[in-house]
Design an enzyme around this catalytic site. Structure first.
Site, PDB file in Angstrom:
ATOM      1  N   ASN A  22      57.616   1.246 -37.826  1.00 25.48           N
ATOM      2  CA  ASN A  22      58.493   2.050 -36.960  1.00 25.48           C
ATOM      3  C   ASN A  22      59.832   2.303 -37.649  1.00 25.48           C
ATOM      4  O   ASN A  22      60.403   3.384 -37.504  1.00 25.48           O
ATOM      5  CB  ASN A  22      58.733   1.336 -35.629  1.00 25.48           C
ATOM      6  N   ASN A 112      64.658  -0.484 -27.262  1.00 23.35           N
ATOM      7  CA  ASN A 112      63.549  -1.228 -27.861  1.00 23.35           C
ATOM      8  C   ASN A 112      62.249  -0.458 -27.671  1.00 23.35           C
ATOM      9  O   ASN A 112      62.080   0.252 -26.682  1.00 23.35           O
ATOM     10  CB  ASN A 112      63.431  -2.591 -27.153  1.00 23.35           C
ATOM     11  N   HIS A 114      58.164  -1.018 -27.178  1.00 21.30           N
ATOM     12  CA  HIS A 114      57.236  -2.084 -26.774  1.00 21.30           C
ATOM     13  C   HIS A 114      55.826  -1.501 -26.650  1.00 21.30           C
ATOM     14  O   HIS A 114      55.645  -0.439 -26.052  1.00 21.30           O
ATOM     15  CB  HIS A 114      57.694  -2.669 -25.438  1.00 21.30           C
ATOM     16  N   ASP A 150      61.924  -7.288 -22.135  1.00 23.06           N
ATOM     17  CA  ASP A 150      61.165  -6.057 -21.891  1.00 23.06           C
ATOM     18  C   ASP A 150      61.333  -5.512 -20.469  1.00 23.06           C
ATOM     19  O   ASP A 150      60.379  -5.018 -19.863  1.00 23.06           O
ATOM     20  CB  ASP A 150      59.668  -6.291 -22.187  1.00 23.06           C
TER      21      ASP A 150
END
Ligand code: GRF
Length: 194
Positions: A22, A112, A114, A150
């Site tokens: 990524n 973030n 996930h 998360d």
């Protein structure tokens, strides 16, 4: 490697712990004309993380902090971020949890990526769990980072169909492909306030 000099671009730091696919995808995105970001800094908590090679390949500054003394390391990181005028942090496979204090003190946005359709399957081994539970879909999510794992506000998600003969590896690869698409899109969304 020729670097694009994006004068009005947002200075960005990517945090990694592992492979960094990524990260490389975000670097490539940052080098396109339409990208709103420059990647100025890479943070990693593992000295032998494969993803660190992208710092050399693309000539980007890197810093390694092990997070053994988390509070101390976070203080140092905050200084580095300030020095480099970083206004966006992208967590891309970063396996440490940032403290409430760090999140509060950082003068910018933290997002973030996930590999699940949050709020389902927070934490690790998302693909294993989705397959075990015979889910019809999984996917990936880009979200803001808050002090709970998360759990921050969702920015963008992409659903991925689970096939009958799927394995963790097959699913992981298909979801990663989607991660590469939604992370840059989410960044645009965040920075252009879309
Ligand atoms: C990705 O699946 C990401 O969603 C998760 O960790 C993985 C990192 O992969 N947070 P890579 O290091 O970017 O290849």
């Amino acid at each position: 490697m020729v670097k694009s000099i994006g004068l009005n671009k947002t200075n960005t730091c990517v945090f990694i712990s592992g492979t960094g696919s990524n990260l490389e995808n975000l670097i490539k995105f940052s080098l396109t004309k339409k990208s709103p970001i420059n990647i100025n800094l890479i943070f990693c908590n593992k000295v032998n993380a494969k993803g660190l090679m992208y710092a050399n390949k693309y000539n980007i500054k890197k810093k390694i902090y092990f997070f053994k003394k988390k509070a101390e390391d976070e203080k140092k990181i905050l200084k580095d971020l300030k020095r480099n005028k970083i206004k966006l942090i992208c967590l891309a496979g970063f396996m440490k949890i940032l403290s409430k204090n760090f999140i509060k003190k950082f003068n910018g946005k933290i997002i973030n990526i996930h590999p699940s359709l949050l709020p389902k399957y927070k934490g690790l081994n998302t693909h294993e769990r989705a397959l075990k539970n015979k889910e019809k879909f999984s996917g990936c999510t880009v979200h803001y980072v808050n002090s709970k794992l998360d759990s921050g506000k969702i920015i963008l998600q992409k659903k991925v169909k689970i096939n009958k003969n799927d394995t963790v590896e097959k699913l992981r690869k298909r979801i990663l492909k989607q991660e590469y698409k939604i992370f840059p899109k989410a960044i645009k969304k965040v920075l252009f306030n879309l």
